[in-house]
Every structure is written in structure tokens, then in C-alpha cells.
Scaffold this motif. Structure first.
Motif, PDB file in Angstrom:
ATOM      1  N   PRO A   1       0.812  -1.231   0.000  1.00  0.00           N
ATOM      2  CA  PRO A   1       0.000   0.000   0.000  1.00  0.00           C
ATOM      3  C   PRO A   1       0.841   1.276   0.000  1.00  0.00           C
ATOM      4  CG  PRO A   1      -0.881  -1.580   1.559  1.00  0.00           C
ATOM      5  CD  PRO A   1       0.449  -2.112   1.120  1.00  0.00           C
ATOM      6  N   TYR A   2       1.974   1.273   0.717  1.00  0.00           N
ATOM      7  CA  TYR A   2       2.836   2.450   0.777  1.00  0.00           C
ATOM      8  C   TYR A   2       3.507   2.697  -0.585  1.00  0.00           C
ATOM      9  CZ  TYR A   2       2.333   1.598   5.801  1.00  0.00           C
ATOM     10  OH  TYR A   2       1.815   1.374   7.067  1.00  0.00           O
ATOM     11  N   ALA A   3       4.024   1.614  -1.176  1.00  0.00           N
ATOM     12  CA  ALA A   3       4.680   1.759  -2.468  1.00  0.00           C
ATOM     13  C   ALA A   3       3.682   2.184  -3.545  1.00  0.00           C
ATOM     14  CB  ALA A   3       5.349   0.442  -2.862  1.00  0.00           C
ATOM     15  N   THR A   4       2.486   1.603  -3.505  1.00  0.00           N
ATOM     16  CA  THR A   4       1.466   1.954  -4.490  1.00  0.00           C
ATOM     17  C   THR A   4       1.034   3.405  -4.338  1.00  0.00           C
ATOM     18  OG1 THR A   4       0.666  -0.339  -4.527  1.00  0.00           O
ATOM     19  CG2 THR A   4      -0.817   1.372  -5.379  1.00  0.00           C
ATOM     20  N   MET A   5       0.856   3.844  -3.097  1.00  0.00           N
ATOM     21  CA  MET A   5       0.473   5.228  -2.837  1.00  0.00           C
ATOM     22  C   MET A   5       1.512   6.188  -3.412  1.00  0.00           C
ATOM     23  SD  MET A   5       0.522   7.186   0.831  1.00  0.00           S
ATOM     24  CE  MET A   5       2.285   6.887   0.890  1.00  0.00           C
ATOM     25  N   PHE A   6       2.772   5.923  -3.173  1.00  0.00           N
ATOM     26  CA  PHE A   6       3.843   6.800  -3.638  1.00  0.00           C
ATOM     27  C   PHE A   6       3.977   6.762  -5.156  1.00  0.00           C
ATOM     28  CE2 PHE A   6       8.487   7.768  -4.122  1.00  0.00           C
ATOM     29  CZ  PHE A   6       8.401   9.092  -3.706  1.00  0.00           C
TER      30      PHE A   6
ATOM     31  N   ASN B   1       1.604   6.088  -7.309  1.00  0.00           N
ATOM     32  CA  ASN B   1       0.434   6.672  -7.977  1.00  0.00           C
ATOM     33  C   ASN B   1       0.441   8.197  -7.961  1.00  0.00           C
ATOM     34  OD1 ASN B   1      -0.545   4.157  -8.634  1.00  0.00           O
ATOM     35  ND2 ASN B   1      -1.997   4.067  -6.924  1.00  0.00           N
ATOM     36  N   LEU B   2       1.181   8.770  -7.036  1.00  0.00           N
ATOM     37  CA  LEU B   2       1.300  10.226  -7.018  1.00  0.00           C
ATOM     38  C   LEU B   2       2.175  10.673  -8.177  1.00  0.00           C
ATOM     39  CD1 LEU B   2       1.858  11.375  -3.321  1.00  0.00           C
ATOM     40  CD2 LEU B   2       0.086  12.174  -4.861  1.00  0.00           C
TER      41      LEU B   2
ATOM     42  N   GLN C   1      11.500   4.186  -9.151  1.00  0.00           N
ATOM     43  CA  GLN C   1      11.092   4.838 -10.396  1.00  0.00           C
ATOM     44  C   GLN C   1      10.533   6.235 -10.133  1.00  0.00           C
ATOM     45  OE1 GLN C   1       8.128   2.649 -12.589  1.00  0.00           O
ATOM     46  NE2 GLN C   1       8.309   3.950 -14.403  1.00  0.00           N
ATOM     47  N   ARG C   2       9.723   6.352  -9.087  1.00  0.00           N
ATOM     48  CA  ARG C   2       9.173   7.670  -8.745  1.00  0.00           C
ATOM     49  C   ARG C   2      10.258   8.580  -8.180  1.00  0.00           C
ATOM     50  NH1 ARG C   2       6.318   9.575 -11.176  1.00  0.00           N
ATOM     51  NH2 ARG C   2       4.577   8.139 -10.940  1.00  0.00           N
ATOM     52  N   LEU C   3      11.202   8.029  -7.415  1.00  0.00           N
ATOM     53  CA  LEU C   3      12.279   8.837  -6.849  1.00  0.00           C
ATOM     54  C   LEU C   3      13.175   9.417  -7.936  1.00  0.00           C
ATOM     55  CD1 LEU C   3      13.358   6.706  -3.741  1.00  0.00           C
ATOM     56  CD2 LEU C   3      12.201   8.922  -3.729  1.00  0.00           C
ATOM     57  N   VAL C   4      13.409   8.676  -8.993  1.00  0.00           N
ATOM     58  CA  VAL C   4      14.260   9.165 -10.077  1.00  0.00           C
ATOM     59  C   VAL C   4      13.627  10.390 -10.731  1.00  0.00           C
ATOM     60  CG1 VAL C   4      15.155   8.618 -12.370  1.00  0.00           C
ATOM     61  CG2 VAL C   4      15.413   6.967 -10.534  1.00  0.00           C
TER      62      VAL C   4
END
Length: 308
Positions: free
Chosen positions: A199-204, A206-207, A297-300
């Protein structure tokens, strides 16, 4: 009938009568304009409906006058009356055509709109929570700790940049399920344990990057204030945030299951190259390869956005 001479100029009494008629029309015009506030529909027939009453021909006493003199006097009276009527009509038309200038427009009242008071750090939780709720589903919002949200984030990021975990200042709630391991000849992490962090990874993931940056920019003044509270220069936080992102991106993603060694009630990695990672990197490993890839991927993309 004999030809009569041109009409004479109106007398003083006739001019006075025309002036009185003009004043009466002015009063009517002002009254009509004031009624427009109650009846916004314009009466387009107003000008046509104004009727100037025909002046009555004064009765002349022609007794004792010769017929030619009586007729001439009557014509003069009619001409004078027509002249008076024409002057009154011209004055009325002038009054009607210029009536907008008779009423001075009321000054527009200036409304002083007070600027909203700047948001205070101690009172910022509702604002942060409401903004997050605009971007996330309710279940994702519930993952966040609801008090001191900005302060928690700042302390957590500062510790992450140093490779440590600020357990007392976690910005999100801990997973409900405990860590699980499969203990056999070789102890490994139970794959189901990775699902605790999905849930935490998906939340991050999806933003969108733009949403994350907007959140950060909106509350940046309070973030700077919170960073100064713990003894640093506020404008240094951007660099600290970049370091925290780099710390997580530097965490290798395991291609196979990593063996563990049980130490009393805790576990550590059997291979030194994994055990020597920083505490925050080892915690990141507990999310499992799939979740780690989502977050990275989102952090990059976030790192690139912050560097612009």
C-alpha cells in the motif's frame, strides 16, 4: 385673411412658464432614474410617452374692435401660444436627452478584503491532510500519521539522508502485520511479508511527480521553519532532501532471496555486503524487489524535477 407679421419673441412671463415646465420634467426624470434601482428594466418608450400639454389659447376680449383688428389679435394670440408650446417642447426634449447627467452616479464602495493569515506550523496538520486528500484515496490518506505531519517529515528526511531511521518521527503509520521469515535450513524473508509495504509503495507510485513537487512547494516555508527548529539553516533542507533520495536510490535491488541469520528475536543479513548497508537501506530492502522498483522509479523522476 390678411398676411400677418412674423411671431414676436416670447414674453418674460412665457419664458418663466417654460422654465417651470422644464423644472417639472427634471423632477420627473430624477424620480424615474431613482426607481431604476427597484425596476432594472429600462422603459424604452419613456421619451415617446412624454406628452407636453398643448397650451390653451388665451381668450381675448374683442368687443369694441373692428373685425380686421379682432382677427389680427386672435392670430397673434395663437402664434404666441404656438411659440410658447414650441419653446416648452424644445426645453422638454433637451431635458430628456440630457437626463443621465442630472443624477450623479453613486461612488462604488471599496471593500477591503483582508489577506488570509499565514498558516502556522502548529496549525498546519489540517491543511496538509486536506491537500493530500485531494491527490489520494481515503485508504492512502489513512496511512499517514495525523499529527505534526510537517515536523515528522522533516526529521525523517534529515535522518534518512544520514542513513538512519527516526522511528519516533515516522510520517506514516507502521504496517499492521509483523515481519515474517521462513525458517528452514536457510532462513529467508517470507515473500508475503513484502505485501505489508505494497500500500505504501502503491500510494507513492500513484502520485505524479508534479503533485509531489506542488505539495513540497506549497508548504516549503513551514518545512524551512521546521528544519530550523532542529538547529539547521532552513535553506539547506533542499540539499538534505536530495541526499535522502540518493540514499534510497543507492540501495541495490536483490535479484534472489537473501538469506538471514536469526539473532535472538531479530534478524540480520547473512551476507556482509548486505548487512553493511545503512539502516534505512536495509529497511528499504524489507519492502521487497517489486515495491522497491516502484518507489525507485518515482524517486528518479522526483530527483530530476527538484534539480531543475
Amino acid at each position: 385673411m390678411s398676411e400677418h407679421s412674423s411671431p414676436s419673441k416670447p414674453s418674460q412671463s412665457q419664458m418663466l412658464l417654460a422654465a417651470i415646465a422644464a423644472m417639472a420634467l427634471i423632477v420627473v426624470a430624477v424620480f424615474v432614474l431613482s426607481m431604476k434601482k427597484d425596476n432594472p428594466k429600462e422603459n424604452k418608450k419613456f421619451e415617446q410617452d412624454v406628452v407636453v400639454p398643448a397650451a390653451q389659447v388665451p381668450q381675448l376680449n374683442t368687443a369694441g374692435l373692428k373685425p380686421e383688428q379682432a382677427e389680427s389679435s386672435a392670430e397673434q394670440a395663437v402664434n404666441a401660444s404656438n411659440s410658447e408650446n414650441t419653446a416648452s417642447q424644445q426645453q422638454a426634449n433637451t431635458t430628456i436627452n440630457t437626463q443621465p447627467s442630472l443624477v450623479q452616479p453613486e461612488p462604488v464602495a471599496k471593500v477591503n478584503i483582508a489577506a488570509p493569515a499565514p498558516l502556522k506550523l502548529d496549525d498546519s496538520d489540517n491543511a496538509v491532510r486536506n491537500r493530500i486528500a485531494e491527490y489520494m484515496a481515503e485508504k492512502s490518506v489513512e496511512l499517514f500519521v495525523s499529527d505534526d505531519m510537517i515536523r515528522r517529515m522533516v526529521v525523517f528526511v534529515d535522518n534518512t539522508a544520514k542513513g538512519t531511521i527516526a522511528k519516533k518521527h515516522m510520517p506514516v503509520n507502521r504496517p499492521a502485520e509483523a515481519f515474517m521469515a521462513l525458517e528452514d535450513d536457510i532462513i529467508v524473508t517470507d515473500p508475503n511479508s513484502y505485501e505489508r509495504y505494497t500500500p505504501y509503495a502503491t500510494m507513492f507510485a500513484n502520485l505524479s511527480t508534479a503533485q509531489i513537487v506542488r505539495l513540497y512547494q506549497q508548504f516549503q516555508p513551514l518545512i524551512v521553519e521546521a528544519y530550523e527548529e532542529i538547529g539547521y539553516e532552513g535553506d539547506e533542507f533542499n540539499g538534505v532532501l536530495v541526499q535522502a533520495i540518493e540514499e534510497l536510490l543507492d540501495t541495490p535491488v536483490p535479484e534472489t532471496t537473501l538469506p538471514l541469520i536469526k539473532n535472538s528475536v531479530t534478524y540480520r543479513y547473512a551476507y556482509p555486503e548486505w548487512e553493511q548497508l545503512s539502516d534505512v537501506q536495509k529497511q528499504f530492502l524489507r519492502m521487497g524487489p517489486n515495491n522497491m522498483k516502484k518507489v525507485k522509479q518515482r524517486l528518479v523522476t522526483l530527483q530530476k524535477q527538484l534539480a531543475e
